[in-house]
Design an enzyme around this catalytic site. Structure first.
Site, short mmCIF file in Angstrom:
data_model
loop_
_atom_site.label_atom_id
_atom_site.label_comp_id
_atom_site.label_asym_id
_atom_site.label_seq_id
_atom_site.Cartn_x
_atom_site.Cartn_y
_atom_site.Cartn_z
N TYR A 199 34.88 44.91 40.28
CA TYR A 199 35.74 43.89 39.69
C TYR A 199 35.97 44.23 38.22
O TYR A 199 35.70 43.45 37.31
CB TYR A 199 35.18 42.47 39.88
CG TYR A 199 36.31 41.51 40.11
CD1 TYR A 199 36.99 41.50 41.32
CD2 TYR A 199 36.77 40.66 39.10
CE1 TYR A 199 38.07 40.66 41.53
CE2 TYR A 199 37.85 39.83 39.30
CZ TYR A 199 38.49 39.84 40.53
OH TYR A 199 39.57 39.03 40.73
N LEU A 200 36.48 45.43 38.04
CA LEU A 200 36.55 46.04 36.71
C LEU A 200 37.52 45.31 35.78
O LEU A 200 38.55 44.82 36.22
CB LEU A 200 36.97 47.51 36.86
CG LEU A 200 36.10 48.33 37.80
CD1 LEU A 200 36.64 49.75 37.93
CD2 LEU A 200 34.64 48.36 37.34
N GLY A 248 36.75 45.95 29.61
CA GLY A 248 35.46 46.39 29.06
C GLY A 248 34.95 47.61 29.82
O GLY A 248 34.56 48.62 29.21
N HIS A 249 34.96 47.53 31.16
CA HIS A 249 34.53 48.68 31.97
C HIS A 249 35.42 49.90 31.68
O HIS A 249 34.94 51.02 31.57
CB HIS A 249 34.66 48.40 33.46
CG HIS A 249 33.78 47.30 33.98
ND1 HIS A 249 34.28 46.10 34.40
CD2 HIS A 249 32.45 47.25 34.15
CE1 HIS A 249 33.29 45.35 34.82
NE2 HIS A 249 32.16 46.01 34.67
N GLN A 302 19.30 42.22 41.80
CA GLN A 302 19.32 41.64 40.45
C GLN A 302 19.86 40.21 40.45
O GLN A 302 20.01 39.61 39.39
CB GLN A 302 20.08 42.54 39.47
CG GLN A 302 21.58 42.62 39.68
CD GLN A 302 22.20 43.69 38.79
OE1 GLN A 302 22.06 44.88 39.04
NE2 GLN A 302 22.87 43.28 37.73
N GLY A 352 27.62 48.46 28.29
CA GLY A 352 28.23 47.62 27.26
C GLY A 352 27.18 46.82 26.50
O GLY A 352 26.20 46.34 27.08
N GLN A 408 19.81 43.98 28.83
CA GLN A 408 19.93 45.02 29.87
C GLN A 408 19.89 46.41 29.23
O GLN A 408 19.22 47.32 29.72
CB GLN A 408 21.24 44.82 30.63
CG GLN A 408 21.64 46.00 31.48
CD GLN A 408 22.76 45.69 32.45
OE1 GLN A 408 22.55 45.01 33.43
NE2 GLN A 408 23.96 46.18 32.20
N SER A 412 33.20 39.95 34.32
CA SER A 412 33.76 39.71 35.66
C SER A 412 33.63 38.23 36.02
O SER A 412 34.39 37.71 36.83
CB SER A 412 33.04 40.55 36.70
OG SER A 412 33.11 41.90 36.33
O1 PAF Z 1 25.95 45.61 34.09
C1 PAF Z 1 26.12 45.73 35.31
O2 PAF Z 1 27.24 45.67 35.84
C2 PAF Z 1 24.91 45.93 36.22
O3 PAF Z 1 23.82 45.20 35.77
C3 PAF Z 1 24.54 47.40 36.42
C4 PAF Z 1 24.11 48.05 35.12
C5 PAF Z 1 25.72 48.15 37.01
C6 PAF Z 1 23.35 47.50 37.40
O4 PAF Z 1 23.66 46.92 38.63
#
Ligand code: PAF
Length: 277
Positions: free
Chosen positions: A29-30, A33-34, A58, A144, A150, A183
């Site tokens: 779901y880019l 930012g991605h 997660q 990011g 994270q 997202s």
């Molecule tokens: O930031 C994210 O989208 C997720 O936490 C990652 C780093 C892809 C791990 O699933």
């Protein structure tokens, strides 16, 4: 752009990538930012690999795994023009084979902030990112700054597990009004979207106070809380002024610090942060 899912296909495709490889791990779901991470990876490496995997481990039991937004075709059409070489879209069965029981935990850094509100979240992140690093063997991996904790956890994990790669942290991408791209922003209704700019305003207010010489961390937290309190649709979950490296709450800001917050708008939980110093 090659798109692979199985581990065998990934290995074959990875072996055929010559030169340095930049990895951009995503949950799909880019957004802009991605794409800015991909552009940076493209500029700094001969080859770019993007992974798309909504990582179940997660998400907490009451979190939004099943309704996490997904649109692979759209993601691929956004990646194609950027010159991405390889996209890996593993399944949950590949990443977590039956009987799975191996986890990566970054201890102290995972405890506070997001980790306190989302138990197990960083165990899931640390594990999946270690597995992505292991499977894709990148030279550099791009994340990011928006997910500040994270990034701290992944850096520590990469050092502790001796991954021979560089973790690159890229600035948070923002909408014109300052809202950090995420997202999850698609969940906001029109009123919540308008209200959500209060995260940026709260962080900016505390940053201004810091720039004016305030070093009492409690006053910086109070300034963020006051700003959030002025927005009726915002329900603050936490507001923090922590040491940048240890992520421990500060009494006094002396060096580099992280202002961060988590705020609910209806059922949607947003996070954001600024680095001070
Ligand atoms: O930031 C994210 O989208 C997720 O936490 C990652 C780093 C892809 C791990 O699933």
């Amino acid at each position: 752009m090659e798109i692979v899912s199985s581990l065998l296909d990934l290995r074959t495709a990875r072996l055929s990538l010559d030169g340095t490889v930049g990895l951009v791990p995503t949950m799909g779901y880019l957004h802009e930012g991605h794409l800015s991470l991909v552009e940076r990876a493209k500029a700094e490496n001969r080859r770019v690999l993007v992974s798309i995997f909504v990582n179940p481990s997660q998400f907490g039991p009451s979190e939004d795994l099943s309704k996490y937004p997904r649109d692979l075709e759209r993601d691929l059409s956004l990646l194609r023009p950027l010159g991405v070489d390889l996209v890996w879209t593993p399944t949950a069965e590949i990443m977590y084979p039956p009987g799975y029981q191996t986890w990566v935990e970054v201890e102290a850094l995972s405890k506070g902030l997001e980790g306190a509100m989302r138990p197990g979240h960083f165990r899931g992140v640390g594990t999946v990112v270690a597995k992505l690093f292991n499977a894709t063997q990148p030279d550099k991996a791009y994340f990011g700054q928006k997910d500040a904790q994270q990034v701290a956890v992944i850096r520590r994990m990469a050092t502790d597990l001796n991954f021979p790669l560089e973790v690159i942290v890229c600035p948070t991408h923002r909408e014109a009004d300052g809202l950090a791209m995420s997202s999850r922003n698609v969940y906001l209704n029109v009123d919540e979207r308008r209200a959500a700019v209060v995260l940026f305003r709260a962080l900016s207010a505390a940053k201004e106070l810091h720039e004016a010489g305030e070093r009492d961390a409690e006053r910086l937290r109070a300034r963020m809380k006051e700003t959030l309190a002025g927005e009726p649709l915002a329900q603050a979950q936490y507001v923090s002024c922590a040491d940048y490296d240890s992520l421990e709450e500060l009494d006094t800001v002396t060096g580099k610090a992280l202002l961060s917050l988590a705020v609910y708008f209806g059922k949607t939980r947003l996070i954001d942060n600024f680095v001070l110093g």
